[in-house]
Design a protein around this motif. Structure first.
Motif, mmCIF file in Angstrom:
data_model
loop_
_atom_site.group_PDB
_atom_site.id
_atom_site.type_symbol
_atom_site.label_atom_id
_atom_site.label_comp_id
_atom_site.label_asym_id
_atom_site.label_seq_id
_atom_site.Cartn_x
_atom_site.Cartn_y
_atom_site.Cartn_z
ATOM 1 N N THR A 25 -0.654 -16.539 0.173
ATOM 2 C CA THR A 25 0.193 -15.844 -0.357
ATOM 3 C C THR A 25 0.229 -14.457 -0.690
ATOM 4 O O THR A 25 1.031 -13.376 -0.868
ATOM 5 N N ARG A 26 -1.358 -14.030 -1.053
ATOM 6 C CA ARG A 26 -1.671 -12.836 -1.622
ATOM 7 C C ARG A 26 -1.260 -11.636 -0.711
ATOM 8 O O ARG A 26 -0.796 -10.575 -1.064
ATOM 9 N N ALA A 27 -1.294 -12.063 0.491
ATOM 10 C CA ALA A 27 -1.322 -10.736 1.436
ATOM 11 C C ALA A 27 0.338 -10.092 1.715
ATOM 12 O O ALA A 27 0.529 -9.113 2.130
ATOM 13 N N THR A 28 1.125 -11.289 1.278
ATOM 14 C CA THR A 28 2.646 -10.416 1.127
ATOM 15 C C THR A 28 3.005 -9.212 0.483
ATOM 16 O O THR A 28 3.622 -8.302 0.996
ATOM 17 N N SER A 29 2.141 -9.000 -0.857
ATOM 18 C CA SER A 29 2.632 -8.055 -1.564
ATOM 19 C C SER A 29 2.661 -6.656 -0.886
ATOM 20 O O SER A 29 3.732 -5.724 -1.038
ATOM 21 N N ASP A 30 1.550 -6.164 -0.403
ATOM 22 C CA ASP A 30 1.431 -4.738 -0.118
ATOM 23 C C ASP A 30 1.761 -4.668 1.226
ATOM 24 O O ASP A 30 1.207 -3.712 1.961
ATOM 25 N N ASP A 31 2.673 -5.456 1.764
ATOM 26 C CA ASP A 31 2.502 -5.527 3.358
ATOM 27 C C ASP A 31 3.576 -4.497 4.059
ATOM 28 O O ASP A 31 4.476 -5.056 4.325
ATOM 29 N N ASN A 80 -9.123 -5.306 4.879
ATOM 30 C CA ASN A 80 -8.466 -4.857 3.718
ATOM 31 C C ASN A 80 -8.799 -3.405 3.513
ATOM 32 O O ASN A 80 -7.744 -2.921 3.026
ATOM 33 N N LEU A 81 -9.928 -2.859 3.790
ATOM 34 C CA LEU A 81 -9.987 -1.468 3.719
ATOM 35 C C LEU A 81 -9.040 -0.741 4.670
ATOM 36 O O LEU A 81 -8.560 0.320 4.267
ATOM 37 N N ILE A 82 -8.901 -1.253 5.919
ATOM 38 C CA ILE A 82 -8.182 -0.615 6.737
ATOM 39 C C ILE A 82 -6.557 -0.701 6.417
ATOM 40 O O ILE A 82 -5.969 0.477 6.541
ATOM 41 N N ASP A 83 -6.189 -1.949 5.907
ATOM 42 C CA ASP A 83 -4.910 -1.901 5.462
ATOM 43 C C ASP A 83 -4.544 -0.922 4.388
ATOM 44 O O ASP A 83 -3.605 -0.120 4.075
ATOM 45 N N ALA A 84 -5.492 -0.806 3.274
ATOM 46 C CA ALA A 84 -5.412 -0.103 2.148
ATOM 47 C C ALA A 84 -5.261 1.667 2.670
ATOM 48 O O ALA A 84 -4.498 2.439 2.027
ATOM 49 N N PHE A 137 -4.410 2.747 5.629
ATOM 50 C CA PHE A 137 -3.178 3.075 6.204
ATOM 51 C C PHE A 137 -1.995 2.964 5.022
ATOM 52 O O PHE A 137 -1.117 3.844 5.041
ATOM 53 N N THR A 138 -1.907 2.306 4.088
ATOM 54 C CA THR A 138 -0.968 2.359 3.105
ATOM 55 C C THR A 138 -0.983 3.415 2.183
ATOM 56 O O THR A 138 -0.039 4.054 1.749
ATOM 57 N N ASN A 139 -2.306 3.805 1.503
ATOM 58 C CA ASN A 139 -2.371 5.021 0.800
ATOM 59 C C ASN A 139 -2.490 6.368 1.385
ATOM 60 O O ASN A 139 -2.408 7.257 0.856
ATOM 61 N N LEU A 140 -3.160 6.428 2.503
ATOM 62 C CA LEU A 140 -3.679 7.748 3.029
ATOM 63 C C LEU A 140 -2.928 8.234 4.262
ATOM 64 O O LEU A 140 -2.778 9.414 4.529
ATOM 65 N N VAL A 141 -2.403 7.312 5.124
ATOM 66 C CA VAL A 141 -2.139 7.664 6.398
ATOM 67 C C VAL A 141 -0.402 7.948 6.334
ATOM 68 O O VAL A 141 0.475 7.005 5.870
ATOM 69 N N TRP A 159 -12.915 2.586 -3.296
ATOM 70 C CA TRP A 159 -13.137 1.486 -2.721
ATOM 71 C C TRP A 159 -14.490 1.032 -2.736
ATOM 72 O O TRP A 159 -15.510 1.438 -2.269
ATOM 73 N N GLU A 160 -14.837 -0.001 -3.640
ATOM 74 C CA GLU A 160 -15.742 -0.823 -3.869
ATOM 75 C C GLU A 160 -17.078 0.450 -3.977
ATOM 76 O O GLU A 160 -18.298 0.254 -3.454
ATOM 77 N N GLY A 161 -16.883 1.127 -5.102
ATOM 78 C CA GLY A 161 -17.633 2.289 -5.408
ATOM 79 C C GLY A 161 -17.793 3.697 -4.315
ATOM 80 O O GLY A 161 -18.654 4.455 -4.604
ATOM 81 N N GLU A 162 -17.072 3.484 -3.319
ATOM 82 C CA GLU A 162 -16.999 4.429 -2.266
ATOM 83 C C GLU A 162 -15.715 4.842 -2.204
ATOM 84 O O GLU A 162 -14.749 4.510 -2.495
ATOM 85 N N ASN A 163 -15.847 6.515 -2.306
ATOM 86 C CA ASN A 163 -14.649 7.154 -1.955
ATOM 87 C C ASN A 163 -14.087 7.327 -0.492
ATOM 88 O O ASN A 163 -14.747 7.528 0.248
ATOM 89 N N ILE A 164 -12.951 7.067 -0.302
ATOM 90 C CA ILE A 164 -12.151 6.726 0.797
ATOM 91 C C ILE A 164 -11.289 8.015 0.845
ATOM 92 O O ILE A 164 -10.550 8.177 0.263
ATOM 93 N N GLN A 165 -11.606 8.936 1.972
ATOM 94 C CA GLN A 165 -10.573 10.219 2.168
ATOM 95 C C GLN A 165 -10.863 10.407 3.614
ATOM 96 O O GLN A 165 -11.587 9.989 4.398
ATOM 97 N N LEU A 166 -9.600 10.964 4.164
ATOM 98 C CA LEU A 166 -9.465 11.388 5.493
ATOM 99 C C LEU A 166 -9.731 12.725 5.842
ATOM 100 O O LEU A 166 -9.607 13.639 4.950
#
Lengths: 375, 472, 107, 255
Positions: free
Chosen positions: D223-229, C67-71, C73-77, C30-37
């Protein structure tokens, strides 16, 4: 007042560069004393006999660390610079761990300057922990009571019964407060050993110093630019803090750092002990002498002279600070030079000139209650 | 007791647990007592607030309590009717062109601090005063109309009573309605409140009239020597101090000497500490007021700069509305939700500070026997001279001295306070100040914004001199 | 293990006295940083928490966005966690811990 | 069908409600409490208990207008946006004046207390209904956040929060009986860095007084936020879920 006395000795100097305060007395009628005085004056210097090395880790976000125990101690005792990574402020983790693992009591009580102060600092961390546990317990009990209340209402309980429960809750709160003050007096240590603790002990059975003293970027600048303490030049330090090729640096890359330093230096140079205020949502806390002596009375927010934030931003920080009964100071930094000239000075490494081109103005922000100001 | 174990107290959570101010909402508005108020009885006490629940639990008990609370509230509002006995009603007539009101037969306590009388003894009220008094029920609002009778075609004048709703629709701008909220809020607490730019009375100023030139000339010369910003022309000094030679060549025998060197780097704004600072700043400001704000104008085209709206006096019975002295506070009204307003920047605050004209209360910390009448000017005359020139001399003096009396008593007590306490007070209370009144959809709160000046205060630790050494 | 993971891991193990602390293998950039739990169990708690270390600096913009928190939750949690513990690593030597939960539902 | 009249001020960012009945209905059937701002005649020397008019912020009005359009609530009432105007028509004025003159005379005669509250159109001004379109369609961030907060549960009360250092305080029910549970901060954009310091300190304080900090965030491009939600609270309606999402922040109690 023995503790106060040792503290006075221990924190005798407010800065890591000491004054020459051990000159012999001058005796006007004794010329020899004059000669001796002059000799001492000329041979003694304020200059430190050693420079403190720092380790800078990380790329974008850097951490400036001091690893040597003696140096950590020195920076703490002479102006309260830095924070122990596993401590509230003074790096006491090693001693706490020794105590917890029961090593200190037998043989290898660590030999540092602060030997005599171990119990005090231990007490601090220990009390905090115990208070926290108490708070958790209190919360759990309160939740239990609330459930009871709900149950009562569902069963159409009477107002009297309800009152009784509310009284119970109040009783609990009183209890809680009483217990809390009790903790300040008695304190006990638990010595649970865990698997992970073995990684702390080296082959000789000694504890590894895992904790470093971390310096704020502005502290590090102060300790190399303003006082010759660290073993790194200000130019080199700044190039680590802004890790970009010099020609690519823009005003936006450096303006925050400069602003924070201006304010840090402003307060340090009037004698304040300036420490990070992140817990209170502000840049700095100002202590008259230092954390062991009294509370910080001022919280400082650093702003640009032409900056304006949403009102909620000020009010929420003010609420936090007001809750801790401290005064909120807005310290505004005004730039006297065009941005490109500032950038020029940064690139040429002329920090003395650079820093003197800003000035500061201060505002106290305080909630005002009309009802309390009528006469 | 050790002084060493206070650190844990820095934890903000610790204080928050028992902070009373922080949680206004933990208290409930208990309207039941208000509902029971007899309208005839002015000596009511404000009811206490009851206990609230933490969560919605869906129980009948809670539902019942809520219903009771709501009923009490609305009952109280229903029974709280505007207007009192007709006999005691004072009629006030709205004048749409002037956007103010006229009271042909004025009587009542409100005349002490509101309204402007003409020679016929009629009183004119500003619109916000008019609405405030109408809301209280102190006056009854009317408007007169000329209408033509459709039968006789005769012109006749009729008067119609106005409703509060009518009055609210007369507001000319959002600012005016915001200002009214603040005015009413302070009036309800007994403060005396005037629009700062109104010219209904002989104004009093802290600053002498500009034409008395001898003093201001001297001050101008004084100013050229000492500018607002204390720019230290010390680049040579700094260049050496921050070079690597400093601690090799210099010998500092106290920490204080090192600090003296350190503190010359960053210039700072020195707040006006004394009366002379203030006077000189004022005359200087008048000379250079055009140039200094150029830069600002460019940057805030989208925002109306905030300015002082109200002069405020503490509640007092001997206020003279024709010749009020210096106000105790000055209020800047700020609507946080107005897209054309913003929290002032430092440069904007400085502009407000420079336009302040009130009892700079911090001066009384310095001067023991500060009499504001000797330090303010009414109609261009020193106020003491002015007051003795008008008829009701004896009365006036009593009124003017009164607010000072409690202060001077306090001062005598505080005389032996230590330097440290005084210094702390200076830092915490600051110097010139104004009240920023923040409006958030009808909710009003105040912030006191004061200049402070850490740059002029040294706080470094000076170790006590070693007595043994002296003995030798 | 990068510096920030090590720092937070040590803080949890040797300062907060957490148990069973381990670095979770999954990560993303994420923006050049490693995101890991980091996953572990707080002292006197039965429940495991997952910890997201994020750097914070006095003079730089924070990496932390919605967006980072979203990502994260989506990818790691994984499902079992309803919240994450945000570990903010200051440049003043402190690490502070906050729970982040999604939505407004549980009032 | 009954009508709740909201009078819109000169600049349109707050509205006033002058009718007690309307205030009561707003409170009971819409969870809108507003702020009483007028002097309470029976107790005119304090600021704790105030009187009509009730002040409503524009985002609340916008929500009410949309809600009643959509037939939510109990569907029986209409919310009207009105502005009062001085009556121009002479005969109308005369009509009014005669009626009033009679009433006035009756009151004077009996020398009793009189009521100064009128029906909406009986004064010298009358309410003119405004086209509420611009408010109804208001898409400013505050409107979006307000709507999203109310969508979850309309009986929630969203009150002004400046006293608590927040944008709003959120009550799970009527503030007369329950404590606020959340402090809602001003919204951020999804890609805008959080103001970590300010955020965490208020979250810490809020936690110690048993409240949670709620951080709303809105997307730049709707619109963008719908995709990964997957990250949206399920209870939020389709209408808002793309635009506003919430994260709750609580101090852990350690560190």
């Amino acid at each position: 007042m023995a503790k106060g006395h040792t503290a006075r000795l221990r924190y005798k100097y407010p800065l890591p560069i000491h004054p020459i305060d051990d000159l012999p007395d001058l005796i006007p009628q004794n010329p020899l004393s004059w000669a001796y005085w002059t000799y001492c004056y000329l041979t003694k210097v304020n200059y430190l006999k050693f420079r403190i090395p720092v380790e800078i880790i990380g790329q974008k976000y850097v951490h400036i660390l001091v690893r040597n125990s003696y140096h950590m101690q020195y920076l703490w005792e002479n102006g309260f610079f830095g924070t122990g990574q596993f401590s509230r402020s003074e790096p006491t983790w090693k001693n706490r761990t020794l105590e917890r693992l029961n090593i200190g009591l037998t043989n290898t009580r660590i030999n540092t300057l602060s030997n005599n102060t171990i119990p005090e600092t231990l007490q601090l961390e220990e009390i905090t922990k115990r208070r926290r546990m108490l708070r958790i317990e209190f919360k759990q009990q309160r939740e239990k009571l609330e459930k009871q209340l709900l149950q009562l209402r569902k069963n159409n309980g009477s107002i009297e019964e309800e009152k009784e429960l509310l009284e119970k809750e109040r009783e609990m709160l009183r209890d809680f407060k009483a217990k809390q003050s009790l903790i300040d007096i008695e304190h006990s240590f638990n010595n649970n050993e865990r698997l992970e603790d073995f990684e702390l002990i080296d082959t000789n059975g000694n504890i590894i110093e895992l904790e470093a003293l971390e310096l704020l970027p502005v502290e590090a600048i102060f300790l190399t630019f303003s006082l010759p303490v660290l073993n790194i030049s200000v130019q080199e330090l700044c190039s680590r803090l802004v890790p970009k090729p010099v020609q690519n640096i823009k005003y936006d890359d450096i303006q925050l750092l400069i602003r924070k330093y201006i304010v840090y230096h402003h307060y340090r140079s009037r004698g304040w002990c300036v420490r990070s205020g992140i817990k209170f949502g502000c840049e700095y806390l100002l202590y008259k002498r230092g954390p062991p002596f009294q509370h910080a009375e001022f919280c400082v927010l650093v702003l640009d002279a032409e900056e304006s934030q949403d009102y909620t931003w000020y009010s929420s920080i003010a609420r936090v600070i007001g809750g801790a009964r401290k005064s909120l100071v807005l310290c505004y930094v005004h730039n006297e030079l065009p941005e490109k000239n500032i950038l020029q000075l940064w690139k040429s490494g002329n920090f003395t000139e650079l820093f003197s081109k800003f000035n500061v103005g201060e505002i106290v922000y305080k909630r005002w209650v009309p009802g309390k100001n009528r006469d | 007791m050790s002084t060493l174990d206070k650190d844990y107290e820095n934890d903000p959570t610790k204080d928050a647990l028992d902070d009373d101010e922080i949680d206004d909402d933990e208290l409930t508005q208990d309207w039941s007592k208000i509902a029971a108020l007899s309208k005839k009885n002015p000596n009511y006490t404000i009811p206490k607030r009851g206990e609230k629940d933490a969560v919605i639990d869906g129980t009948n008990a809670q539902e019942l309590l809520l219903n009771n609370a709501r009923n009490e509230m609305f009952e109280a509002l229903e029974n709280s009717v505007r207007g009192t006995m007709i006999k005691s009603q004072v009629k006030a007539y709205y004048l749409p062109l002037q956007h103010e009101a006229i009271v042909p037969h004025p009587k009542g306590n409100f005349l002490q601090s509101m309204g402007k009388a003409d020679k016929q003894g009629r009183v004119f009220l500003k619109f916000h005063e008019f609405l405030y008094l109408a809301e209280r029920g102190t006056i009854t609002p009317y408007q007169t109309f000329c209408i033509q009778d459709p039968d006789s075609l005769e012109e006749q004048t009729i008067e119609l009573q106005l409703s509060i709703q009518d009055l609210y629709s007369f507001f000319k701008s959002q600012d005016e309605s915001d200002n009214f909220l603040v005015f009413a809020y302070l009036k309800r607490l007994g403060f005396i409140v005037n629009l700062t730019d109104s010219n209904d009375c002989d104004t009093t100023s802290f600053f002498p009239p500009p034409k008395k030139s001898i003093l201001s000339n001297i001050l101008n010369i004084y100013n050229t020597i000492r500018s607002i910003f204390t720019f230290h022309k010390l680049s040579l000094f700094n260049a050496f101090f921050y070079s690597k030679w400093n601690f090799l060549f210099n010998r500092y025998t106290t920490s204080g000497q090192i600090y003296v060197g350190l503190k010359k780097l960053i210039p700072f704004f020195k707040a006006p500490h004394t009366r002379y600072d203030l006077l000189s700043l004022n005359s200087q400001h008048k000379l250079s007021s055009d140039t200094s704000h150029k830069k600002q104008k460019l940057s805030n085209i989208n925002f109306k700069p905030l300015k002082i709206t109200f002069d405020v006096w503490k509640p007092q019975s001997n206020y003279k509305k024709k010749v009020p002295g210096l106000p105790d506070y000055q209020v800047v009204v700020f609507n946080k939700n107005d897209p054309h307003q913003r929290f002032p920047t430092y440069l904007e605050m400085r502009k407000i500070f420079d336009s302040l004209d009130y009892k700079f209360e911090y001066l009384s910390e310095i001067t023991d026997d500060l009499s504001w009448n000797k330090y303010s000017y009414t109609n261009g005359m020193l106020r003491t001279a002015y007051l003795s020139s008008i008829k009701a001399k004896a009365q006036q003096q009593r009124s003017s001295q009164n607010p000072n009396n409690p202060k001077s008593k306090k001062k005598k007590n505080s005389r032996p306070t230590s330097q440290f306490v005084l210094q702390n007070r200076r830092l915490k209370n600051g110097y010139r100040s104004f009240l920023l009144c923040v409006i958030d959809s009808g909710i009003i709160s105040f912030v006191k914004i004061s200049e402070t000046d850490f740059g002029s205060e040294d706080v470094w630790y000076v170790p006590p001199k070693n007595i043994k050494k002296y003995n030798k | 293990m990068d510096e920030k993971l090590e720092l937070v891991r040590n803080n949890l193990v040797h300062y907060q006295q957490w148990e069973d602390v381990r670095v979770s293998p999954a990560s993303f950039q994420w923006e050049g940083e490693n995101i890991q739990l980091i996953i572990g169990k707080p002292s006197n708690s039965e429940r495991e928490e997952c910890v997201l270390p994020v750097e914070y600096s006095q003079y730089q913009e924070s990496l932390l966005t919605t967006n980072l928190i979203d990502a994260t939750f989506t990818n790691l949690v994984s499902e079992e966690f309803e919240r994450i513990v945000l570990a903010i690593i200051g440049d003043d030597g402190t690490v502070v811990f906050y729970y982040i939960t999604r939505g407004t539902s549980t009032i | 069908m009954s009508c709740i009249d909201i009078e819109i001020g000169p600049s349109g960012h707050v509205g006033h409600v002058h009718s007690l009945e309307a205030a009561r209905r707003l409170r009971t059937s819409h969870g809108v409490v507003g702020v009483l701002s007028g002097t309470l005649p029976a107790a005119a020397q304090q600021n704790c208990f105030l009187y009509l008019p009730l002040v409503l912020p524009h985002e609340e009005i916008a929500w009410l207008l949309r809600r009643c359009d959509d037939g939510d609530g109990d569907g029986k009432e209409k919310v009207r946006l009105v502005r009062r105007q001085v009556t121009e028509n002479g005969s109308q004025l005369q009509e009014v004046s005669r009626k009033q003159a009679v009433e006035q005379a009756r009151r004077d005669e009996k020398n009793i207390r009189f009521h100064m509250t009128y029906d909406n159109n009986s004064g010298i001004t009358h309410s003119k209904e405004l086209d509420p379109q611009y408010l109804r369609e208001c898409q400013c961030t505050r409107c979006e956040v307000y709507t999203a907060l109310k969508e979850g549960d309309a009986s929630r009360v969203v009150a002004a929060g400046s006293r608590f250092g927040a944008q709003y305080t959120l009550y799970p029910g009527d503030p007369l009986r329950v404590h606020a549970t959340m402090l809602v901060l001003p919204a951020v954009k999804n890609n805008q860095p959080w103001d970590v310091r300010a955020l965490l300190s208020i979250a810490r304080l809020a936690t110690t007084v048993r409240k949670t900090v709620l951080l709303p965030s809105t997307s730049d491009t709707k619109t963008r936020a719908t995709s990964d939600d997957t990250s949206i609270d399920r209870r939020q309606s389709h209408d808002t879920q793309n635009h506003v999402r919430f994260y709750r922040l609580e101090w852990t109690g350690f560190g």
